[in-house]
Design a protein around this motif. Sequence first.
Motif, PDB file in Angstrom:
ATOM      1  N   ASP A  49      66.603  37.358  23.097  1.00  0.00           N
ATOM      2  CA  ASP A  49      65.644  37.800  22.093  1.00  0.00           C
ATOM      3  C   ASP A  49      64.775  38.872  22.738  1.00  0.00           C
ATOM      4  OD1 ASP A  49      64.342  38.022  19.735  1.00  0.00           O
ATOM      5  OD2 ASP A  49      63.422  36.016  19.786  1.00  0.00           O
ATOM      6  N   ARG A  50      64.232  39.758  21.914  1.00  0.00           N
ATOM      7  CA  ARG A  50      63.520  40.932  22.420  1.00  0.00           C
ATOM      8  C   ARG A  50      62.033  40.827  22.099  1.00  0.00           C
ATOM      9  NH1 ARG A  50      66.133  46.871  21.550  1.00  0.00           N
ATOM     10  NH2 ARG A  50      64.707  48.072  22.868  1.00  0.00           N
ATOM     11  N   VAL A  51      61.191  41.296  23.039  1.00  0.00           N
ATOM     12  CA  VAL A  51      59.747  41.307  22.831  1.00  0.00           C
ATOM     13  C   VAL A  51      59.180  42.672  23.225  1.00  0.00           C
ATOM     14  CG1 VAL A  51      59.422  38.813  23.147  1.00  0.00           C
ATOM     15  CG2 VAL A  51      59.373  40.337  25.139  1.00  0.00           C
ATOM     16  N   LEU A  52      57.938  42.916  22.838  1.00  0.00           N
ATOM     17  CA  LEU A  52      57.223  44.155  23.197  1.00  0.00           C
ATOM     18  C   LEU A  52      57.996  45.403  22.753  1.00  0.00           C
ATOM     19  CD1 LEU A  52      56.111  43.162  26.828  1.00  0.00           C
ATOM     20  CD2 LEU A  52      54.731  43.065  24.738  1.00  0.00           C
ATOM     21  N   THR A  53      58.689  45.301  21.622  1.00  0.00           N
ATOM     22  CA  THR A  53      59.554  46.399  21.181  1.00  0.00           C
ATOM     23  C   THR A  53      58.786  47.704  21.015  1.00  0.00           C
ATOM     24  OG1 THR A  53      60.964  44.801  20.037  1.00  0.00           O
ATOM     25  CG2 THR A  53      61.206  47.120  19.428  1.00  0.00           C
ATOM     26  N   ASP A  54      57.596  47.630  20.434  1.00  0.00           N
ATOM     27  CA  ASP A  54      56.854  48.865  20.187  1.00  0.00           C
ATOM     28  C   ASP A  54      56.208  49.434  21.436  1.00  0.00           C
ATOM     29  OD1 ASP A  54      55.190  46.694  20.321  1.00  0.00           O
ATOM     30  OD2 ASP A  54      53.787  47.392  18.779  1.00  0.00           O
ATOM     31  N   TRP A  55      56.299  48.692  22.546  1.00  0.00           N
ATOM     32  CA  TRP A  55      55.779  49.177  23.823  1.00  0.00           C
ATOM     33  C   TRP A  55      56.876  49.740  24.732  1.00  0.00           C
ATOM     34  CZ3 TRP A  55      50.904  49.826  25.632  1.00  0.00           C
ATOM     35  CH2 TRP A  55      49.852  49.228  24.926  1.00  0.00           C
ATOM     36  N   CYS A  56      58.137  49.505  24.409  1.00  0.00           N
ATOM     37  CA  CYS A  56      59.230  49.878  25.322  1.00  0.00           C
ATOM     38  C   CYS A  56      59.513  51.376  25.242  1.00  0.00           C
ATOM     39  CB  CYS A  56      60.497  49.085  24.995  1.00  0.00           C
ATOM     40  SG  CYS A  56      60.327  47.329  25.412  1.00  0.00           S
ATOM     41  N   PRO A  57      59.529  52.054  26.375  1.00  0.00           N
ATOM     42  CA  PRO A  57      59.643  53.513  26.376  1.00  0.00           C
ATOM     43  C   PRO A  57      61.061  54.003  26.133  1.00  0.00           C
ATOM     44  CG  PRO A  57      59.584  52.709  28.618  1.00  0.00           C
ATOM     45  CD  PRO A  57      59.391  51.505  27.733  1.00  0.00           C
ATOM     46  N   VAL A  58      61.145  55.250  25.733  1.00  0.00           N
ATOM     47  CA  VAL A  58      62.426  55.927  25.545  1.00  0.00           C
ATOM     48  C   VAL A  58      62.575  56.997  26.628  1.00  0.00           C
ATOM     49  CG1 VAL A  58      63.798  57.373  24.001  1.00  0.00           C
ATOM     50  CG2 VAL A  58      62.426  55.499  23.066  1.00  0.00           C
ATOM     51  N   GLN A  59      63.691  56.951  27.351  1.00  0.00           N
ATOM     52  CA  GLN A  59      63.968  57.938  28.400  1.00  0.00           C
ATOM     53  C   GLN A  59      64.816  59.064  27.824  1.00  0.00           C
ATOM     54  OE1 GLN A  59      62.582  57.769  31.279  1.00  0.00           O
ATOM     55  NE2 GLN A  59      61.940  55.634  31.460  1.00  0.00           N
ATOM     56  N   PRO A  60      64.761  60.272  28.434  1.00  0.00           N
ATOM     57  CA  PRO A  60      65.478  61.425  27.885  1.00  0.00           C
ATOM     58  C   PRO A  60      66.996  61.276  27.807  1.00  0.00           C
ATOM     59  CG  PRO A  60      63.851  62.108  29.516  1.00  0.00           C
ATOM     60  CD  PRO A  60      63.954  60.615  29.602  1.00  0.00           C
ATOM     61  N   GLY A  61      67.568  60.340  28.521  1.00  0.00           N
ATOM     62  CA  GLY A  61      69.015  60.174  28.481  1.00  0.00           C
ATOM     63  C   GLY A  61      69.666  60.581  29.786  1.00  0.00           C
ATOM     64  N   LEU A  62      70.990  60.461  29.829  1.00  0.00           N
ATOM     65  CA  LEU A  62      71.753  60.725  31.042  1.00  0.00           C
ATOM     66  C   LEU A  62      72.358  62.119  31.031  1.00  0.00           C
ATOM     67  CD1 LEU A  62      73.532  57.276  31.225  1.00  0.00           C
ATOM     68  CD2 LEU A  62      71.881  58.108  32.887  1.00  0.00           C
ATOM     69  N   CYS A  63      72.416  62.703  32.217  1.00  0.00           N
ATOM     70  CA  CYS A  63      73.040  64.019  32.387  1.00  0.00           C
ATOM     71  C   CYS A  63      74.112  63.949  33.470  1.00  0.00           C
ATOM     72  CB  CYS A  63      72.004  65.066  32.810  1.00  0.00           C
ATOM     73  SG  CYS A  63      70.885  65.577  31.508  1.00  0.00           S
ATOM     74  N   LEU A  64      75.195  64.660  33.253  1.00  0.00           N
ATOM     75  CA  LEU A  64      76.132  64.961  34.333  1.00  0.00           C
ATOM     76  C   LEU A  64      75.638  66.256  34.955  1.00  0.00           C
ATOM     77  CD1 LEU A  64      79.941  64.719  34.533  1.00  0.00           C
ATOM     78  CD2 LEU A  64      78.864  66.902  35.035  1.00  0.00           C
ATOM     79  N   TYR A  65      75.548  66.294  36.278  1.00  0.00           N
ATOM     80  CA  TYR A  65      75.026  67.490  36.934  1.00  0.00           C
ATOM     81  C   TYR A  65      75.899  67.886  38.121  1.00  0.00           C
ATOM     82  CZ  TYR A  65      72.969  64.251  40.377  1.00  0.00           C
ATOM     83  OH  TYR A  65      72.785  63.281  41.330  1.00  0.00           O
ATOM     84  N   TYR A  66      75.876  69.177  38.438  1.00  0.00           N
ATOM     85  CA  TYR A  66      76.684  69.701  39.535  1.00  0.00           C
ATOM     86  C   TYR A  66      75.990  70.927  40.117  1.00  0.00           C
ATOM     87  CZ  TYR A  66      78.294  72.736  35.718  1.00  0.00           C
ATOM     88  OH  TYR A  66      78.340  73.597  34.654  1.00  0.00           O
ATOM     89  N   PRO A  67      76.326  71.305  41.351  1.00  0.00           N
ATOM     90  CA  PRO A  67      75.636  72.428  42.002  1.00  0.00           C
ATOM     91  C   PRO A  67      75.868  73.741  41.263  1.00  0.00           C
ATOM     92  CG  PRO A  67      76.832  71.106  43.611  1.00  0.00           C
ATOM     93  CD  PRO A  67      77.282  70.640  42.264  1.00  0.00           C
ATOM     94  N   SER A  68      74.812  74.517  41.118  1.00  0.00           N
ATOM     95  CA  SER A  68      74.914  75.777  40.384  1.00  0.00           C
ATOM     96  C   SER A  68      75.768  76.808  41.113  1.00  0.00           C
ATOM     97  CB  SER A  68      73.511  76.356  40.150  1.00  0.00           C
ATOM     98  OG  SER A  68      72.840  76.546  41.387  1.00  0.00           O
ATOM     99  N   HIS A  69      75.889  76.652  42.435  1.00  0.00           N
ATOM    100  CA  HIS A  69      76.635  77.650  43.210  1.00  0.00           C
ATOM    101  C   HIS A  69      78.109  77.286  43.383  1.00  0.00           C
ATOM    102  CE1 HIS A  69      75.475  74.568  46.172  1.00  0.00           C
ATOM    103  NE2 HIS A  69      76.607  74.872  46.778  1.00  0.00           N
ATOM    104  N   ARG A  70      78.491  76.106  42.929  1.00  0.00           N
ATOM    105  CA  ARG A  70      79.856  75.644  43.209  1.00  0.00           C
ATOM    106  C   ARG A  70      80.791  75.941  42.041  1.00  0.00           C
ATOM    107  NH1 ARG A  70      80.740  69.805  45.777  1.00  0.00           N
ATOM    108  NH2 ARG A  70      79.847  70.983  47.505  1.00  0.00           N
ATOM    109  N   HIS A  71      82.005  76.338  42.379  1.00  0.00           N
ATOM    110  CA  HIS A  71      83.022  76.573  41.353  1.00  0.00           C
ATOM    111  C   HIS A  71      83.332  75.262  40.627  1.00  0.00           C
ATOM    112  CE1 HIS A  71      86.688  78.150  39.523  1.00  0.00           C
ATOM    113  NE2 HIS A  71      87.279  77.032  39.914  1.00  0.00           N
ATOM    114  N   VAL A  72      83.420  75.322  39.317  1.00  0.00           N
ATOM    115  CA  VAL A  72      83.722  74.135  38.510  1.00  0.00           C
ATOM    116  C   VAL A  72      85.230  74.071  38.295  1.00  0.00           C
ATOM    117  CG1 VAL A  72      83.336  72.950  36.329  1.00  0.00           C
ATOM    118  CG2 VAL A  72      81.494  74.293  37.357  1.00  0.00           C
ATOM    119  N   SER A  73      85.857  73.052  38.834  1.00  0.00           N
ATOM    120  CA  SER A  73      87.307  72.909  38.726  1.00  0.00           C
ATOM    121  C   SER A  73      87.711  72.605  37.291  1.00  0.00           C
ATOM    122  CB  SER A  73      87.802  71.791  39.648  1.00  0.00           C
ATOM    123  OG  SER A  73      87.328  70.531  39.183  1.00  0.00           O
ATOM    124  N   THR A  74      88.968  72.822  36.997  1.00  0.00           N
ATOM    125  CA  THR A  74      89.458  72.509  35.649  1.00  0.00           C
ATOM    126  C   THR A  74      89.344  71.012  35.366  1.00  0.00           C
ATOM    127  OG1 THR A  74      91.713  72.366  36.523  1.00  0.00           O
ATOM    128  CG2 THR A  74      91.041  74.461  35.526  1.00  0.00           C
TER     129      THR A  74
END
Length: 308
Positions: free
Chosen positions: A264-289
């Motif tokens: 069961d869930r409590v404090l619903t209106d207090w629970c924060p929302v995070q921006p979500g997940l990102c896949l990330y990679y180096p800007s200088h590196r070649h992106v393989s197929t």
Amino acid sequence: MKNAHQLKNADLFTLNVFLAVATHRSFRVASIELDVTPSAISHSVKSLEQRLGVRLFNRTTRSVSLTDAGGRLAEKLRPAISSIADAMRAVDDLRDIPCGNVRINASEGAIRMIMRPVLARFLREYPQVHLDIVTDGKLSDIVAGGFDAGIRLAEAVPRDMIAVRVSDTVRFAAVASPAYFAERGRPTVPQDLYRHDCIRFRFESGAIYRWEFERQGIAETINVNGPLTLTDQPLMVDAAIDGIGIAFVPDHLVLDALRDGRLDRVLTDWCPVQPGLCLYYPSHRHVSTGLRVLIDTLRNQPTSIRVD
């Protein structure tokens, strides 16, 4: 006169072995990453040390560390080996069919939420791509670790990386079993948690996560107490189901248990929302197929957010 350190056959493998050991500080982990025996790793390092005439690692039965010479060699080699790998990937891109290894570093929660729903379909569609996924609770340096990409909460992605949003926003949930709430009562504001048994989360750094709440611009950080501290969020969910206390986890981990009444869930209106997940990679590196088609697959799954 010939250069005394001119590259010969198998030298590139030896240098890759050295960097793997330098990165992980472990011969065993390096052998797993490179899919060779620990004795082959040891032999390669020993041969390189003999050839260079210096010790590269300090080795004991409990630890492996770089010597000063080893540290300098690793610092110079990493960009060079990365450039060679990028050149090989660029040639691979000329193939009609994506192929090769794609190494991903992510938390276990990110793997369950983002990767698991697409794994089977992706590997069927791209049978020549091999995914090497490492679950890691700490914010590893994906460049130093030899990874092609990482998956983390958007706010945790280093600024010098290219980030692609691959999930909706992530909402946290404070949950416990109905039996627990029947016995102990239900918290109605975050401060009530000080009177409850809470299941705490410990980061790999050793720090204990302080529960963060927010409502109508008011932020509350609660340093909860309880009988159990874990480093694994799915285990926290199991402990909450078993009635041990209240857990605070991303809500995608508890949807099934909420639906069938185990939690069961409590404090619903207090629970924060995070921006979500990102896949990330180096800007200088070649992106393989291989990485490119993986990104396309993740962005096009039903729960992902398209970011242009």
